[in-house]
Write a protein that holds these residues in place. Sequence first.
Motif, PDB file in Angstrom:
ATOM      1  N   ARG A 145      21.039  54.594  62.272  1.00 23.05           N
ATOM      2  CA  ARG A 145      22.127  54.430  60.781  1.00 23.05           C
ATOM      3  C   ARG A 145      22.247  55.999  60.033  1.00 23.05           C
ATOM      4  N   ARG A 146      23.404  56.291  59.762  1.00 24.39           N
ATOM      5  CA  ARG A 146      23.722  57.447  59.066  1.00 24.39           C
ATOM      6  C   ARG A 146      24.608  57.091  58.070  1.00 24.39           C
ATOM      7  N   SER A 147      24.718  57.874  56.967  1.00 24.20           N
ATOM      8  CA  SER A 147      25.796  57.833  56.058  1.00 24.20           C
ATOM      9  C   SER A 147      26.962  58.329  56.895  1.00 24.20           C
ATOM     10  N   TYR A 181      28.968  54.461  53.905  1.00 24.11           N
ATOM     11  CA  TYR A 181      27.897  54.934  52.680  1.00 24.11           C
ATOM     12  C   TYR A 181      28.120  54.232  51.438  1.00 24.11           C
ATOM     13  N   LEU A 182      26.727  54.428  50.877  1.00 22.35           N
ATOM     14  CA  LEU A 182      26.642  53.772  49.392  1.00 22.35           C
ATOM     15  C   LEU A 182      27.107  54.617  48.297  1.00 22.35           C
ATOM     16  N   LYS A 183      27.851  54.145  47.425  1.00 24.06           N
ATOM     17  CA  LYS A 183      28.020  55.103  46.201  1.00 24.06           C
ATOM     18  C   LYS A 183      27.197  54.199  44.849  1.00 24.06           C
ATOM     19  N   GLY A 184      26.509  55.015  44.048  1.00 18.18           N
ATOM     20  CA  GLY A 184      25.734  54.247  42.972  1.00 18.18           C
ATOM     21  C   GLY A 184      26.574  54.342  41.692  1.00 18.18           C
ATOM     22  N   ALA A 185      27.696  54.869  41.869  1.00 15.16           N
ATOM     23  CA  ALA A 185      28.733  54.967  40.670  1.00 15.16           C
ATOM     24  C   ALA A 185      28.913  53.797  39.606  1.00 15.16           C
ATOM     25  N   THR A 214      26.562  47.348  41.002  1.00 12.70           N
ATOM     26  CA  THR A 214      25.667  47.961  41.442  1.00 12.70           C
ATOM     27  C   THR A 214      26.204  49.521  42.339  1.00 12.70           C
ATOM     28  N   PHE A 215      26.501  48.855  43.483  1.00 16.32           N
ATOM     29  CA  PHE A 215      26.873  49.798  44.604  1.00 16.32           C
ATOM     30  C   PHE A 215      28.286  49.551  45.042  1.00 16.32           C
ATOM     31  N   LEU A 216      29.112  50.582  45.425  1.00 17.37           N
ATOM     32  CA  LEU A 216      30.128  50.438  46.304  1.00 17.37           C
ATOM     33  C   LEU A 216      29.743  50.561  47.595  1.00 17.37           C
ATOM     34  N   PRO A 271      21.534  66.956  61.286  1.00 17.60           N
ATOM     35  CA  PRO A 271      20.526  66.423  61.894  1.00 17.60           C
ATOM     36  C   PRO A 271      19.360  65.767  60.628  1.00 17.60           C
ATOM     37  N   ARG A 272      19.002  64.566  60.980  1.00 11.77           N
ATOM     38  CA  ARG A 272      17.713  63.984  59.914  1.00 11.77           C
ATOM     39  C   ARG A 272      16.542  64.794  59.887  1.00 11.77           C
ATOM     40  N   GLU A 273      16.083  64.893  58.786  1.00 12.90           N
ATOM     41  CA  GLU A 273      14.881  65.892  58.836  1.00 12.90           C
ATOM     42  C   GLU A 273      13.690  64.773  59.527  1.00 12.90           C
TER      43      GLU A 273
HETATM   44  C1  LIG Z   1      21.004  54.354  46.081  1.00  9.54           C
HETATM   45  C2  LIG Z   1      21.666  55.044  46.750  1.00  9.54           C
HETATM   46  C3  LIG Z   1      22.960  55.626  46.040  1.00  9.54           C
HETATM   47  C4  LIG Z   1      23.918  56.551  46.996  1.00  9.54           C
HETATM   48  N1  LIG Z   1      24.878  57.162  46.252  1.00  9.54           N
HETATM   49  C5  LIG Z   1      25.831  57.919  46.999  1.00  9.54           C
HETATM   50  C6  LIG Z   1      26.819  58.336  46.340  1.00  9.54           C
HETATM   51  O1  LIG Z   1      27.209  58.169  45.374  1.00  9.54           O
HETATM   52  N2  LIG Z   1      27.580  59.262  47.062  1.00  9.54           N
HETATM   53  C7  LIG Z   1      27.333  59.594  48.400  1.00  9.54           C
HETATM   54  O2  LIG Z   1      28.234  60.326  49.007  1.00  9.54           O
HETATM   55  N3  LIG Z   1      26.269  59.062  49.088  1.00  9.54           N
HETATM   56  C8  LIG Z   1      25.180  58.221  48.278  1.00  9.54           C
HETATM   57  N4  LIG Z   1      24.105  57.584  49.005  1.00  9.54           N
HETATM   58  C9  LIG Z   1      24.058  57.921  50.317  1.00  9.54           C
HETATM   59  C10 LIG Z   1      22.827  59.061  50.600  1.00  9.54           C
HETATM   60  O3  LIG Z   1      23.442  60.151  50.144  1.00  9.54           O
HETATM   61  C11 LIG Z   1      22.268  58.868  51.963  1.00  9.54           C
HETATM   62  O4  LIG Z   1      21.688  57.800  52.326  1.00  9.54           O
HETATM   63  C12 LIG Z   1      21.310  60.219  51.926  1.00  9.54           C
HETATM   64  O5  LIG Z   1      21.761  61.416  52.142  1.00  9.54           O
HETATM   65  C13 LIG Z   1      20.554  59.970  53.452  1.00  9.54           C
HETATM   66  O6  LIG Z   1      21.299  60.330  54.533  1.00  9.54           O
HETATM   67  P1  LIG Z   1      21.654  59.072  55.616  1.00  9.54           P
HETATM   68  O7  LIG Z   1      22.037  57.853  54.907  1.00  9.54           O
HETATM   69  O8  LIG Z   1      22.576  59.497  56.633  1.00  9.54           O
HETATM   70  O9  LIG Z   1      20.211  58.841  56.374  1.00  9.54           O
HETATM   71  C14 LIG Z   1      23.609  56.792  48.134  1.00  9.54           C
HETATM   72  C15 LIG Z   1      22.109  56.147  48.760  1.00  9.54           C
HETATM   73  C16 LIG Z   1      21.559  55.390  48.271  1.00  9.54           C
HETATM   74  C17 LIG Z   1      20.364  54.508  48.839  1.00  9.54           C
END
Ligand SMILES: Cc1cc2nc3c(=O)[nH]c(=O)nc-3n(C[C@H](O)[C@H](O)[C@H](O)COP(=O)(O)O)c2cc1C
Length: 205
Positions: free
Chosen positions: A15-17, A151-155, A176-178, A192-194
Amino acid sequence: MRVHDGPVSAAISARRSVRKFARLTVDGDTVERLVALACTAPAPHHSRPWRFVQVGAESRERLADAMGEAWRADLERKGESVHVIDRLLRRSHGQLMEAPVLLLACLSLEGHHRWPDDERRRAERDMFVQSLGAALQNLLLAAGEAGLAGYLKGAPLFSADAVRSALDLPADWEPTFLVLLGYPDKSAELSPREAIDIDRFLVRR
Ligand SMILES: Cc1cc2nc3c(=O)[nH]c(=O)nc-3n(C[C@H](O)[C@H](O)[C@H](O)COP(=O)(O)O)c2cc1C
């Protein structure tokens, strides 16, 4: 004891964003299935503290504009330049409009215990918030299995009233999240993931 690598570990690791989507639609049944799986997450007091809104084409512009205006006011208060504000807002507006699936995750505190003091009220709320995180991880993992990513957006946490009003949501649904989802664009690049340095995250006492 050794943890055996199996399909669950593989799905979690994979899983990656992903923020770039192919121009393919996602069928409604798939979205329903993902939300149903999200709603099997562990939750306090046998509650079900999650609500999801699938934001369709007709509501997107309204939502994006409402969130944009709230964000603009925040950035202006912070003293950000008009140029920077316009660039950030344009990018975010585009992301919301272009995501093949746009889900708003809301928190519901239905079934929470009403404590008399702030400390326990905060702890009670935290339990429900954790549960929302678990539901979102379920959703993202299940999306991966279906060939989707996102991916999630916390906006919405920062513009909850504007979001609630743009989507005409009940007062006790806390935006909460989009969750932006779709089939990943083949050109989407992932850094790459750390590696996890376990000694930083796990101590033994
Ligand atoms: C609470 C939360 C809020 C996040 N908000 C954003 C966001 O506003 N925009 C975005 O591009 N990614 C957002 N992310 C995704 C993170 O940037 C991402 O999970 C993080 O960089 C790690 O990368 P990975 O998901 O590929 O492992 C959010 C993730 C979480 C858990």
